[in-house]
Write a protein that holds these residues in place. Structure first.
Motif, PDB file in Angstrom:
ATOM      1  N   VAL A  85      56.324  -5.981 -39.244  1.00 55.57           N
ATOM      2  CA  VAL A  85      55.432  -6.903 -39.908  1.00 55.57           C
ATOM      3  C   VAL A  85      54.040  -6.343 -39.912  1.00 55.57           C
ATOM      4  CG1 VAL A  85      54.598  -9.006 -40.276  1.00 55.57           C
ATOM      5  CG2 VAL A  85      56.971  -8.985 -39.599  1.00 55.57           C
ATOM      6  N   LEU A  86      53.562  -5.951 -39.058  1.00 57.49           N
ATOM      7  CA  LEU A  86      52.098  -5.564 -38.927  1.00 57.49           C
ATOM      8  C   LEU A  86      52.041  -4.015 -39.181  1.00 57.49           C
ATOM      9  CD1 LEU A  86      50.782  -6.407 -35.292  1.00 57.49           C
ATOM     10  CD2 LEU A  86      50.219  -7.722 -37.508  1.00 57.49           C
ATOM     11  N   GLU A  87      53.059  -3.242 -39.080  1.00 54.59           N
ATOM     12  CA  GLU A  87      53.120  -1.871 -39.566  1.00 54.59           C
ATOM     13  C   GLU A  87      53.333  -1.656 -40.970  1.00 54.59           C
ATOM     14  OE1 GLU A  87      51.355  -0.031 -37.405  1.00 54.59           O
ATOM     15  OE2 GLU A  87      51.680  -0.945 -35.477  1.00 54.59           O
ATOM     16  N   LEU A  88      54.129  -2.349 -41.520  1.00 54.12           N
ATOM     17  CA  LEU A  88      54.752  -2.149 -42.861  1.00 54.12           C
ATOM     18  C   LEU A  88      54.275  -3.317 -43.866  1.00 54.12           C
ATOM     19  CD1 LEU A  88      58.358  -1.123 -41.580  1.00 54.12           C
ATOM     20  CD2 LEU A  88      56.810   0.442 -42.476  1.00 54.12           C
ATOM     21  N   GLU A  89      54.667  -4.520 -43.657  1.00 56.04           N
ATOM     22  CA  GLU A  89      54.415  -5.539 -44.509  1.00 56.04           C
ATOM     23  C   GLU A  89      53.259  -5.664 -44.788  1.00 56.04           C
ATOM     24  OE1 GLU A  89      56.947  -9.061 -44.062  1.00 56.04           O
ATOM     25  OE2 GLU A  89      58.775  -7.805 -43.037  1.00 56.04           O
ATOM     26  N   TYR A  90      52.225  -6.078 -43.802  1.00 57.33           N
ATOM     27  CA  TYR A  90      51.049  -6.411 -44.018  1.00 57.33           C
ATOM     28  C   TYR A  90      50.191  -5.469 -44.840  1.00 57.33           C
ATOM     29  CZ  TYR A  90      51.354 -10.440 -41.004  1.00 57.33           C
ATOM     30  OH  TYR A  90      51.809 -11.707 -40.508  1.00 57.33           O
ATOM     31  N   PRO A  91      50.066  -4.029 -44.383  1.00 61.09           N
ATOM     32  CA  PRO A  91      49.169  -2.899 -45.228  1.00 61.09           C
ATOM     33  C   PRO A  91      49.972  -2.823 -46.566  1.00 61.09           C
ATOM     34  CG  PRO A  91      50.745  -1.826 -43.408  1.00 61.09           C
ATOM     35  CD  PRO A  91      50.678  -3.430 -43.225  1.00 61.09           C
ATOM     36  N   ARG A  92      51.356  -2.819 -46.648  1.00 62.51           N
ATOM     37  CA  ARG A  92      51.607  -2.822 -48.121  1.00 62.51           C
ATOM     38  C   ARG A  92      51.135  -3.779 -48.979  1.00 62.51           C
ATOM     39  NH1 ARG A  92      53.794   0.628 -51.734  1.00 62.51           N
ATOM     40  NH2 ARG A  92      52.101  -0.367 -52.999  1.00 62.51           N
ATOM     41  N   ALA A  93      51.156  -5.173 -48.316  1.00 63.01           N
ATOM     42  CA  ALA A  93      50.566  -6.294 -49.259  1.00 63.01           C
ATOM     43  C   ALA A  93      49.247  -6.095 -49.478  1.00 63.01           C
ATOM     44  CB  ALA A  93      50.916  -7.553 -48.499  1.00 63.01           C
ATOM     45  N   PHE A  94      48.370  -5.669 -48.739  1.00 68.22           N
ATOM     46  CA  PHE A  94      46.999  -5.239 -48.674  1.00 68.22           C
ATOM     47  C   PHE A  94      46.844  -4.439 -50.038  1.00 68.22           C
ATOM     48  CE2 PHE A  94      43.335  -2.367 -48.370  1.00 68.22           C
ATOM     49  CZ  PHE A  94      42.257  -3.319 -48.576  1.00 68.22           C
ATOM     50  N   GLY A 138      55.840   5.517 -37.738  1.00 67.93           N
ATOM     51  CA  GLY A 138      55.634   6.551 -38.656  1.00 67.93           C
ATOM     52  C   GLY A 138      55.821   6.022 -40.075  1.00 67.93           C
ATOM     53  N   ARG A 139      56.896   5.057 -40.206  1.00 67.78           N
ATOM     54  CA  ARG A 139      57.249   4.731 -41.556  1.00 67.78           C
ATOM     55  C   ARG A 139      56.052   3.892 -42.338  1.00 67.78           C
ATOM     56  NH1 ARG A 139      61.581   0.360 -39.780  1.00 67.78           N
ATOM     57  NH2 ARG A 139      61.345  -0.018 -42.156  1.00 67.78           N
ATOM     58  N   GLY A 140      55.350   3.340 -41.473  1.00 70.24           N
ATOM     59  CA  GLY A 140      54.012   2.858 -41.818  1.00 70.24           C
ATOM     60  C   GLY A 140      53.003   4.022 -42.509  1.00 70.24           C
ATOM     61  N   GLU A 141      52.857   5.055 -41.525  1.00 80.04           N
ATOM     62  CA  GLU A 141      52.030   6.135 -42.156  1.00 80.04           C
ATOM     63  C   GLU A 141      52.638   6.628 -43.301  1.00 80.04           C
ATOM     64  OE1 GLU A 141      50.657   8.151 -38.054  1.00 80.04           O
ATOM     65  OE2 GLU A 141      51.907   9.324 -39.468  1.00 80.04           O
ATOM     66  N   THR A 142      53.990   6.826 -43.566  1.00 82.75           N
ATOM     67  CA  THR A 142      54.399   7.609 -44.783  1.00 82.75           C
ATOM     68  C   THR A 142      54.545   6.511 -45.915  1.00 82.75           C
ATOM     69  OG1 THR A 142      56.163   8.718 -43.512  1.00 82.75           O
ATOM     70  CG2 THR A 142      56.681   8.359 -45.720  1.00 82.75           C
ATOM     71  N   ILE A 145      50.970   6.657 -47.355  1.00 84.13           N
ATOM     72  CA  ILE A 145      50.277   7.849 -47.724  1.00 84.13           C
ATOM     73  C   ILE A 145      50.946   7.839 -49.203  1.00 84.13           C
ATOM     74  CG2 ILE A 145      51.026  10.298 -47.848  1.00 84.13           C
ATOM     75  CD1 ILE A 145      50.884  10.192 -44.681  1.00 84.13           C
ATOM     76  N   LYS A 146      52.226   7.228 -49.466  1.00 81.60           N
ATOM     77  CA  LYS A 146      52.798   7.184 -50.634  1.00 81.60           C
ATOM     78  C   LYS A 146      52.018   6.287 -51.735  1.00 81.60           C
ATOM     79  CE  LYS A 146      57.576   8.234 -49.530  1.00 81.60           C
ATOM     80  NZ  LYS A 146      58.895   7.698 -49.259  1.00 81.60           N
ATOM     81  N   VAL A 147      51.230   5.437 -51.310  1.00 86.05           N
ATOM     82  CA  VAL A 147      50.383   4.676 -52.180  1.00 86.05           C
ATOM     83  C   VAL A 147      49.575   5.528 -53.033  1.00 86.05           C
ATOM     84  CG1 VAL A 147      48.730   2.879 -52.240  1.00 86.05           C
ATOM     85  CG2 VAL A 147      50.384   2.784 -50.719  1.00 86.05           C
ATOM     86  N   ALA A 148      48.978   6.659 -52.595  1.00 87.32           N
ATOM     87  CA  ALA A 148      48.136   7.589 -53.159  1.00 87.32           C
ATOM     88  C   ALA A 148      48.857   8.136 -54.445  1.00 87.32           C
ATOM     89  CB  ALA A 148      47.547   8.453 -52.336  1.00 87.32           C
ATOM     90  N   SER A 149      50.209   8.211 -54.343  1.00 90.37           N
ATOM     91  CA  SER A 149      50.852   8.778 -55.534  1.00 90.37           C
ATOM     92  C   SER A 149      51.207   7.687 -56.654  1.00 90.37           C
ATOM     93  CB  SER A 149      52.009   9.596 -55.163  1.00 90.37           C
ATOM     94  OG  SER A 149      52.929   8.742 -54.566  1.00 90.37           O
ATOM     95  N   GLY A 155      44.935   6.662 -59.857  1.00 89.22           N
ATOM     96  CA  GLY A 155      44.691   7.986 -59.170  1.00 89.22           C
ATOM     97  C   GLY A 155      43.290   7.830 -58.114  1.00 89.22           C
ATOM     98  N   LEU A 156      43.000   6.717 -57.938  1.00 90.81           N
ATOM     99  CA  LEU A 156      41.667   6.388 -57.184  1.00 90.81           C
ATOM    100  C   LEU A 156      41.836   6.123 -55.824  1.00 90.81           C
ATOM    101  CD1 LEU A 156      39.635   4.523 -60.030  1.00 90.81           C
ATOM    102  CD2 LEU A 156      39.249   6.978 -59.043  1.00 90.81           C
ATOM    103  N   TRP A 157      43.107   6.065 -55.399  1.00 97.95           N
ATOM    104  CA  TRP A 157      43.549   5.655 -53.955  1.00 97.95           C
ATOM    105  C   TRP A 157      43.501   7.109 -53.046  1.00 97.95           C
ATOM    106  CZ3 TRP A 157      44.782   0.769 -51.582  1.00 97.95           C
ATOM    107  CH2 TRP A 157      45.442   0.910 -50.334  1.00 97.95           C
ATOM    108  N   GLU A 158      43.054   6.999 -51.823  1.00100.76           N
ATOM    109  CA  GLU A 158      43.120   7.983 -50.981  1.00100.76           C
ATOM    110  C   GLU A 158      43.439   7.611 -49.665  1.00100.76           C
ATOM    111  OE1 GLU A 158      40.318  11.376 -48.711  1.00100.76           O
ATOM    112  OE2 GLU A 158      39.770  10.589 -50.551  1.00100.76           O
ATOM    113  N   THR A 159      44.432   8.131 -48.864  1.00 99.21           N
ATOM    114  CA  THR A 159      44.995   7.477 -47.595  1.00 99.21           C
ATOM    115  C   THR A 159      44.565   8.627 -46.636  1.00 99.21           C
ATOM    116  OG1 THR A 159      46.712   6.309 -48.633  1.00 99.21           O
ATOM    117  CG2 THR A 159      47.084   6.959 -46.109  1.00 99.21           C
ATOM    118  N   ILE A 160      43.901   8.081 -45.558  1.00 97.49           N
ATOM    119  CA  ILE A 160      43.842   8.958 -44.374  1.00 97.49           C
ATOM    120  C   ILE A 160      44.373   8.424 -43.005  1.00 97.49           C
ATOM    121  CG2 ILE A 160      41.893   9.697 -42.843  1.00 97.49           C
ATOM    122  CD1 ILE A 160      39.884   9.605 -45.130  1.00 97.49           C
ATOM    123  N   ILE A 161      45.076   8.993 -42.383  1.00 97.26           N
ATOM    124  CA  ILE A 161      45.864   8.485 -41.150  1.00 97.26           C
ATOM    125  C   ILE A 161      45.079   9.061 -39.923  1.00 97.26           C
ATOM    126  CG2 ILE A 161      47.839   8.622 -39.751  1.00 97.26           C
ATOM    127  CD1 ILE A 161      47.998   7.360 -42.568  1.00 97.26           C
TER     128      ILE A 161
END
Length: 227
Positions: A85-94, A138-142, A145-149, A155-161
């Protein structure tokens, strides 16, 4: 230059330090703190806006309006347990909430995702320690990162891990000794130095993946400049 930053996890050990450094940074003129509960101690800070969310999967129109125009985000809402929930659902919702507004403002948005030193993106790799947690992170990172594409933000989103080592209080005896023994490896990093490095990355850009030694080195450089 002015900078509007969004922070999550501000009541956590790392998030608190990031918030403190953001408040001290004169270039950061607006801090949007996402929280589960009111934070009355922050009421005296004119540049802080606390947004209380009952559910981090759901962003109201009012909350989205407050997020609009932000230049970046440091997502510190994470644990070593690798909670999906913390690693996947919450950042994706943001991302779903803020990405559509980026194109209308026409400026780059840097999202920094706090992760961990031993995170594994390869879901098929055999691991001998904390496999589920490391792969979930790791799935959360991936995912982020995919949000940027994606096309929603133009095209204005940049992801840094960021993958720090063990985070310690540099001023404590144990923390100081741990950092001395680890040397420049980044296996241990002070929370203050880490916060400086994270803020610098989201404000000025960096490599897409920040490893422990990189974070330690940059944090130390910034601490010296800070005096």
């Amino acid at each position: 230059m002015t900078f509007k930053i969004v922070l999550s996890g501000v009541t956590g050990r790392i998030g608190k330090q990031v918030l403190d450094q953001a408040l001290q940074n004169p270039t950061i003129t607006s801090v949007i703190a996402l929280s589960r509960r009111p934070l009355p101690d922050l009421a005296r800070h004119a540049k802080v806006k606390v947004l209380v969310l009952d559910n981090f999967r759901d962003y109201s129109d009012n909350v989205i309006a407050e997020l609009a125009g932000a230049d970046g985000c440091i997502w510190c809402m994470t644990t070593t347990a690798g909670d999906p929930v913390l690693e996947l659902e919450y950042p994706r919702a943001f991302a779903n909430a803020i990405a559509p507004s980026l194109a209308s403002h026409g400026k780059r948005f840097r999202y920094l995702h706090l992760s961990g030193a031993f995170v594994e993106r390869d879901q098929k790799k055999s691991l001998w320690m904390k496999a589920d947690a490391r792969k979930t992170k790791g799935r959360g990172e991936t995912q982020m990162i995919k949000v940027a594409s994606e096309s929603t933000h133009g095209g204005l989103w940049e992801t840094i891990i960021a993958r720090p080592g063990m985070v310690v209080q540099r001023t404590s005896y144990t923390g100081g000794v741990s950092m001395w023994l680890a040397g420049s490896s980044g296996s241990f990093i002070g929370s203050d130095g880490l916060a400086l490095a994270l803020i610098d990355a989201v404000m000025h850009g960096s490599d897409q993946l920040l490893l422990p030694a990189m974070l330690l080195r940059r944090g130390q450089e910034l601490a010296k400049l800070q005096g």
